[in-house]
Design a protein around this motif. Structure first.
Motif, short mmCIF file in Angstrom:
data_model
loop_
_atom_site.label_atom_id
_atom_site.label_comp_id
_atom_site.label_asym_id
_atom_site.label_seq_id
_atom_site.Cartn_x
_atom_site.Cartn_y
_atom_site.Cartn_z
N SER A 105 0.83 -1.21 0.00
CA SER A 105 0.00 0.00 0.00
C SER A 105 0.86 1.25 0.00
O SER A 105 1.95 1.27 0.58
N ASP A 106 0.36 2.29 -0.65
CA ASP A 106 0.98 3.61 -0.63
C ASP A 106 -0.04 4.61 -0.13
O ASP A 106 -1.23 4.52 -0.46
N VAL A 107 0.43 5.58 0.64
CA VAL A 107 -0.46 6.61 1.20
C VAL A 107 -0.05 7.97 0.66
O VAL A 107 1.12 8.35 0.73
N LEU A 108 -1.02 8.68 0.11
CA LEU A 108 -0.80 10.05 -0.35
C LEU A 108 -1.51 10.98 0.63
O LEU A 108 -2.73 10.91 0.79
N THR A 109 -0.76 11.82 1.32
CA THR A 109 -1.34 12.73 2.31
C THR A 109 -1.23 14.17 1.81
O THR A 109 -0.40 14.50 0.96
N THR A 110 -2.07 15.02 2.36
CA THR A 110 -2.06 16.42 1.94
C THR A 110 -0.84 17.15 2.50
O THR A 110 -0.36 16.84 3.59
N SER A 111 -0.37 18.11 1.73
CA SER A 111 0.73 18.96 2.19
C SER A 111 0.21 20.30 2.71
O SER A 111 1.00 21.14 3.14
N LEU A 112 -1.11 20.50 2.65
CA LEU A 112 -1.68 21.77 3.06
C LEU A 112 -1.87 21.84 4.58
O LEU A 112 -2.04 20.82 5.25
N THR A 113 -1.86 23.04 5.09
CA THR A 113 -2.16 23.30 6.50
C THR A 113 -3.62 23.71 6.62
O THR A 113 -4.26 24.08 5.62
N PRO A 114 -4.17 23.70 7.83
CA PRO A 114 -5.56 24.15 7.99
C PRO A 114 -5.79 25.57 7.46
O PRO A 114 -6.84 25.85 6.88
N ALA A 115 -4.83 26.45 7.63
CA ALA A 115 -4.99 27.82 7.13
C ALA A 115 -5.03 27.83 5.60
O ALA A 115 -5.79 28.60 4.98
N GLU A 116 -4.24 26.98 4.97
CA GLU A 116 -4.14 26.99 3.51
C GLU A 116 -5.39 26.44 2.82
O GLU A 116 -5.64 26.76 1.66
#
Length: 471
Positions: free
Chosen positions: A190-201
């Motif tokens: 399995s591979d996981v793609l996670t967000t690079s954004l912050t809550p503010a972004e």
């Protein structure tokens, strides 16, 4: 003339299971609900911290979803509770019901439906039923006079301040497909793609569009075949089996909207819980089973049952099938993986009911999904004595939900002999109305059908399917 339903004795209940190895069910209070895609009743506010994804859910109106997820399915999940208090979320009155309530007082229909479901159980195994009208006012008290420990099927914002066996945050992470990849349990590659954004972004639309494109491009470039999963989804919603380019195109068409919705659910309260990700999993040959266990207060796994899953044409979970003669064999077969699962959840502080989707591919057992809660097939497993041992019905299928026209009385008249013989058991039911003025009756049922063999069982399944509303 009424239907004379036999009283049902389950093989065991949560009340008994929680006593094992020093546990105390008297301290517990159960809350069952499947988190709906939107707020469907004033009793259950939407989550902003513990968010769930429903990317390929069917588009029903709120009242229908309430009667499925807060009504019939919630009843069916807690059918195995025993004498532990069970709390279901109230369903809002329709306009006509609100108007009529000004003239006379009566028990709301969905509450009558729920009690009628539980009344089929022997008195010692009937849940003590209550309803949550306002979560702010929900303060369950144990016999000791202290606040009861709440056992919720899924973490909910509105219950997060109440005591639990584990914190809602730990529970949420145990249910996360993102965290499962990092659990150390045997899984397909399995591979996981996670967000690079912050809550503010995520407040910046241009950044959300760019991040959505990054996620979708990863789906476009992934080699076929593969399985794509959202991190927090239920009943098959949020799982895409992508075998062909046509499958990929259909998946991407849904993701165009749903990825942005998931990204925008990120906020300061949940960023550490990784609610925004996609899981890419290799597709392995072999089929998965639903494997149910109970983990005791000391971490010991107790085998409950193993079932085949029933998946509908849309790829969503719609029930399960059990071969009761094979249960001992299946319990031994999956014992090594059972031990690993129990050790993992107990290391996080959890004990109680749980299930997992497990597959065997080329001789290796893999955990496909981990359901650290009451599962849809738990009640099916605990009806083995009722069906197989008492009636010689060695196969049984759970059908959930079954939408149909009319009320429960009409259904019982149609299947009177099957109900009275115990060949058919209603484990969840909620009636509603739709159409002009909401004058047309319909029902949502959760039904278990038994047969001496698979063919006999399927004959009765087809008879029940004949009364379903065709979609």
């Amino acid at each position: 003339m009424g239907v004379n339903l036999p009283q049902i004795t389950l093989d065991t209940t949560l009340t008994t299971l929680y006593t094992l190895d020093g546990g105390n069910p008297q301290d517990l209070s159960i809350v069952t609900v499947i988190p709906p895609p939107t707020q469907v009743s004033s009793s259950l506010p939407s989550n902003t911290k513990f968010v769930y994804q429903h990317p390929n859910h069917e588009k029903f109106d709120d009242d229908i979803y309430a009667r499925i997820l807060l009504g019939a399915v919630a009843q069916h999940l807690s059918f195995v509770a025993g004498s532990i208090p069970v709390n279901l979320f109230d369903i809002d009155k329709t306009y006509i019901q609100s108007w009529l309530s000004l003239i006379w007082t009566s028990i709301p229909g969905h509450q009558v439906d729920a009690q009628r479901v539980y009344d089929v159980l022997v008195p010692t195994q009937r849940p003590r039923l209550d309803f949550i009208t306002s979560p702010d006012d929900f303060l369950p008290i144990a016999p000791s006079g202290k606040l009861a420990t709440v056992v919720a099927s899924n973490p909910l914002d509105c219950l997060s301040k109440l005591p639990g066996i584990i914190t809602p945050e730990i529970h949420y992470k145990l249910l996360s497909k993102h965290d499962l990849v990092h659990s150390g349990l045997p899984m397909p590659p399995s591979d996981v793609l996670t967000t690079s954004l912050t809550p503010a972004e995520v407040e910046d639309d241009s950044l959300v569009r760019r991040e959505s494109s990054r996620f979708i491009n990863a789906v476009k470039s992934r080699a076929l075949p593969f399985v794509l999963k959202f991190p927090q989804s239920l009943a098959g919603y949020g799982v895409f089996v992508v075998r062909t380019e046509t499958d990929r195109d259909a998946c991407i068409a849904i993701l165009q909207t749903e990825i942005a919705l998931m990204i925008r659910s990120l906020n300061a309260s949940n960023a550490h819980l990784n609610p925004v990700s996609l899981i890419f999993q290799d597709m392995l040959p072999g089929g998965a089973v639903a494997h149910n266990i109970f983990v005791t207060k000391t971490g010991r796994p107790v085998f409950i049952g193993t079932c085949e899953q029933v998946i509908d044409k849309q790829g969503n979970w719609s029930g399960a099938m059990a071969d009761y003669k094979r249960q001992e064999e299946l319990g031994k077969l999956y014992a090594p993986t059972t031990a690993k699962m129990a050790e993992y959840v107990f290391s996080k502080g959890y004990y109680g009911p749980m299930g997992a989707d497990i597959m065997i591919s080329e001789g290796q057992q893999y955990v496909i999904d981990l359901n650290v809660r009451l599962t849809g097939s738990y009640s099916l497993s605990l009806l083995k004595g009722h069906f197989s041992e008492c009636r010689g019905l060695h196969f049984a299928t759970l059908m959930s939900p079954v939408p149909m026209m009319g009320d429960r009385n009409a259904f019982e008249r149609k299947f009177v002999s099957q109900l009275e013989s115990g060949r058919l058991v209603i484990v969840g039911w909620c009636e509603g109305r739709f159409g002009p003025g909401r004058l047309i009756k319909y029902s949502m049922g959760c039904i278990v059908v038994g047969g001496e063999d698979k063919a006999t069982m399927m004959d009765l399944v087809e008879r029940v399917n004949e009364v379903k509303i065709k979609r």
